[in-house]
Design a protein around this motif. Structure first.
Motif, short mmCIF file in Angstrom:
data_model
loop_
_atom_site.label_atom_id
_atom_site.label_comp_id
_atom_site.label_asym_id
_atom_site.label_seq_id
_atom_site.Cartn_x
_atom_site.Cartn_y
_atom_site.Cartn_z
N THR A 98 94.51 48.87 42.66
CA THR A 98 95.56 49.14 41.68
C THR A 98 95.92 47.96 40.80
O THR A 98 96.64 48.14 39.81
CB THR A 98 96.83 49.60 42.40
OG1 THR A 98 97.31 48.53 43.24
CG2 THR A 98 96.58 50.83 43.26
N ILE A 100 97.98 45.72 41.56
CA ILE A 100 99.42 45.50 41.78
C ILE A 100 99.58 44.36 42.78
O ILE A 100 98.86 44.30 43.78
CB ILE A 100 100.09 46.77 42.31
CG1 ILE A 100 100.11 47.84 41.21
CG2 ILE A 100 101.51 46.50 42.78
CD1 ILE A 100 100.65 49.18 41.67
N ASP A 105 106.25 47.29 43.92
CA ASP A 105 105.50 48.04 42.92
C ASP A 105 104.49 48.99 43.57
O ASP A 105 104.17 50.04 43.00
CB ASP A 105 104.78 47.07 41.98
CG ASP A 105 105.75 46.34 41.06
OD1 ASP A 105 106.86 46.88 40.85
OD2 ASP A 105 105.42 45.25 40.57
N ARG A 109 104.25 52.92 42.85
CA ARG A 109 102.99 53.59 42.53
C ARG A 109 102.75 54.78 43.47
O ARG A 109 102.27 55.83 43.04
CB ARG A 109 101.83 52.59 42.66
CG ARG A 109 100.46 53.18 42.39
CD ARG A 109 100.29 53.57 40.93
NE ARG A 109 98.94 54.00 40.66
CZ ARG A 109 97.95 53.21 40.25
NH1 ARG A 109 98.19 51.91 40.07
NH2 ARG A 109 96.75 53.68 40.02
N GLN A 112 106.76 56.87 43.36
CA GLN A 112 107.58 56.77 42.15
C GLN A 112 108.80 55.89 42.43
O GLN A 112 108.78 55.02 43.29
CB GLN A 112 107.98 58.16 41.65
CG GLN A 112 106.80 59.10 41.43
CD GLN A 112 105.77 58.53 40.46
OE1 GLN A 112 106.10 57.92 39.45
NE2 GLN A 112 104.48 58.73 40.78
N LYS A 116 110.03 52.68 45.38
CA LYS A 116 110.48 51.32 45.08
C LYS A 116 111.84 51.06 45.70
O LYS A 116 112.11 49.97 46.22
CB LYS A 116 110.55 51.14 43.56
CG LYS A 116 110.80 49.72 43.11
CD LYS A 116 110.64 49.59 41.61
CE LYS A 116 110.74 48.13 41.17
NZ LYS A 116 110.52 47.96 39.72
N ILE A 417 97.83 56.49 47.55
CA ILE A 417 97.20 55.81 46.41
C ILE A 417 95.68 55.83 46.50
O ILE A 417 94.99 56.03 45.49
CB ILE A 417 97.71 54.35 46.32
CG1 ILE A 417 99.22 54.34 46.08
CG2 ILE A 417 96.99 53.60 45.21
CD1 ILE A 417 99.83 52.94 46.11
#
Length: 456
Positions: A98, A100, A105, A109, A112, A116, A417
């Motif tokens: 990703t 990231i 974060d 991801r 949503q 976080k 993810i």
């Protein structure tokens, strides 16, 4: 938690992969690869991550061994440390996929904005728990430390023997001025001492094993002047290989609390020279293995010294049986110094998490900054003053936020993810990680609450 872990959660460095490596996924900033200077060496990164791992949890592991037995403890310690390394493996894979480089974060991801928020709240609670455990150590150890340098003729009623009063003074005079600064990165230079303090503590625990006889001495008078009768017997000098009781519920949460370094892994990854996943995984494996070794040695020899009488905060045992031993005095000072300088640094990411959740991207405000600082320190101070036993901090925080950050979140984030099929090895491992974290957290937290209700 420890000093390096607290500092690194607030770093926002960007990094890219070594162009000669096969792992070429770069960290991106606004869609472009940023030029990157030479990063930290392998051994420097190992040292930094060990500082992130090693913390106050080392003081509670001997108690965990007395609650589970030597073999049971070793099995659980191997299990928790292996799962910690594996969950970091999943985070690093997501990092490559990703681009990231922060835990929060990754949560955004995967889930949503609620993701976080969940990660931010977990980090906040985890850091508050860590600060509470450190201030608890100050409350319990500072009076004994002061007494050890004074005459034995004191009456036991001096103001400096009140740990709560000393804790309030230390918080107002030392912790608050340092914590209220908007940037306290300069204190990070002291973080290199933390590992050596823990190493020194481990060496002292091993050496003092042969200085305290078993059965333990009878009719001891503690530093507070209270008359304490020890019920030690020869049978209690036989170590237990396995033990199961309500106290065992504190074992795994204490271990989870002790191995949590996940908020520091990704920033250290970014700072690593030639940052590839394999290289960072090797850093993680070496750091966790060395921390595992120190944890095991200190827990084993602490348990073999005090057996069933080991305290949930190991230094308290040495305060009772060797109150004026010069080596114990020096190790106590080392631990207290490490604790005192760590609290403001742990406070920094906790305050940042609150500001992120409440204020979002609003401009910096001194008023909000000071109010949030005072509220967090107030909560931590109240917990440290009124919580009667450090094992309660390890147990509650370890069974909730530590299990989430260590087991549950990495597994869920990977499943959400990653594009790997559900039957792949890592996907199955992620499912097992989530299941273990949930079972461990629910069972441990439930037993702890039931124990509190019964004792009250």
């Amino acid at each position: 938690m420890s000093v390096t872990g607290s500092i690194n959660t607030d770093l926002h460095s960007e990094c890219d992969r070594d162009p000669e490596s096969n792992e070429t996924t770069p960290f991106l900033t606004h869609g472009s690869v940023q030029p990157r200077a030479k990063g930290a060496s392998f051994f420097s990164s190992v040292f930094n991550l060990m500082n992130a791992i090693m913390g106050s949890g080392i003081l509670g592991l001997a108690y965990a061994m007395s609650s589970t037995g030597i073999v049971g403890f070793c099995f659980l310690l191997v299990l928790v440390s292996s799962l910690a390394a594996y969950s970091i493996h999943l985070l690093l894979k997501l990092c490559d996929q990703t681009a990231i480089n922060s835990y929060e974060d990754l949560g955004a991801r995967a889930l949503q904005n609620p993701g976080k928020v969940l990660v931010g709240v977990a980090i906040l609670i985890q850091n508050i728990g860590a600060m509470s455990s450190y201030l608890f150590i100050l409350k319990s150890e500072l009076p004994a430390t002061i007494n050890s340098f004074l005459s034995t003729d004191n009456t036991g009623n001096a103001w400096y023997e009140d740990g709560r009063l000393l804790l309030i003074l230390i918080t107002l005079c030392v912790v608050l001025p340092l914590a209220i600064l908007p940037k306290i990165g300069f204190l990070g230079y002291t973080s290199s001492l933390a590992f050596f303090f823990m190493l020194y503590f481990t060496v002292v625990v091993v050496v003092k094993k042969w200085s305290i006889p078993c059965p333990l001495p009878h009719n001891l008078t503690t530093l507070s002047g209270a008359f304490q009768i020890s019920n030690s017997s020869d049978s209690e000098c036989t170590p237990k290989l396995f033990a199961i009781s309500s106290k065992s519920a504190y074992a795994v949460p204490t271990m989870a609390f002790s191995f949590l370094c996940h908020t520091a892994v990704l920033p250290i990854y970014c700072e690593l020279d030639r940052p590839t996943k394999t290289r960072m995984q090797n850093v993680t494996n070496v750091s966790i293995s060395l921390s595992f070794l120190l944890y095991l040695i200190s827990a084993l020899f602490g348990y073999l010294t005090f057996y069933a009488h080991v305290d949930s905060e190991l230094l308290l045992n040495y305060d009772t049986y060797m109150p004026r031993d010069i080596v114990v005095m020096t190790v106590r000072l080392a631990i207290l110094l490490s604790v005192l300088l760590t609290v403001p640094l742990i406070h920094f990411p906790a305050r940042k998490a609150v500001l992120l959740l409440l204020c979002g991207g609003r401009p910096f405000s001194w008023f909000v900054h000071i109010i949030v600082t005072l509220i967090i320190l107030g909560v931590v101070l109240i917990l440290a003053i009124f919580v009667p036993d450090i094992r309660n901090v390890f147990g509650v925080v370890g069974s909730t936020t530590s299990s989430c950050l260590l087991f549950i979140f990495p597994g869920i984030f990977y499943l959400k993810i990653s594009n790997q099929p559900l039957r792949s090895f890592d996907s199955i491992g992620a499912v097992l990680l989530v299941v273990f974290g949930l079972i461990m957290g629910v069972i441990s937290f439930s037993i702890i609450i039931i124990t509190w209700v019964q004792s009250s």
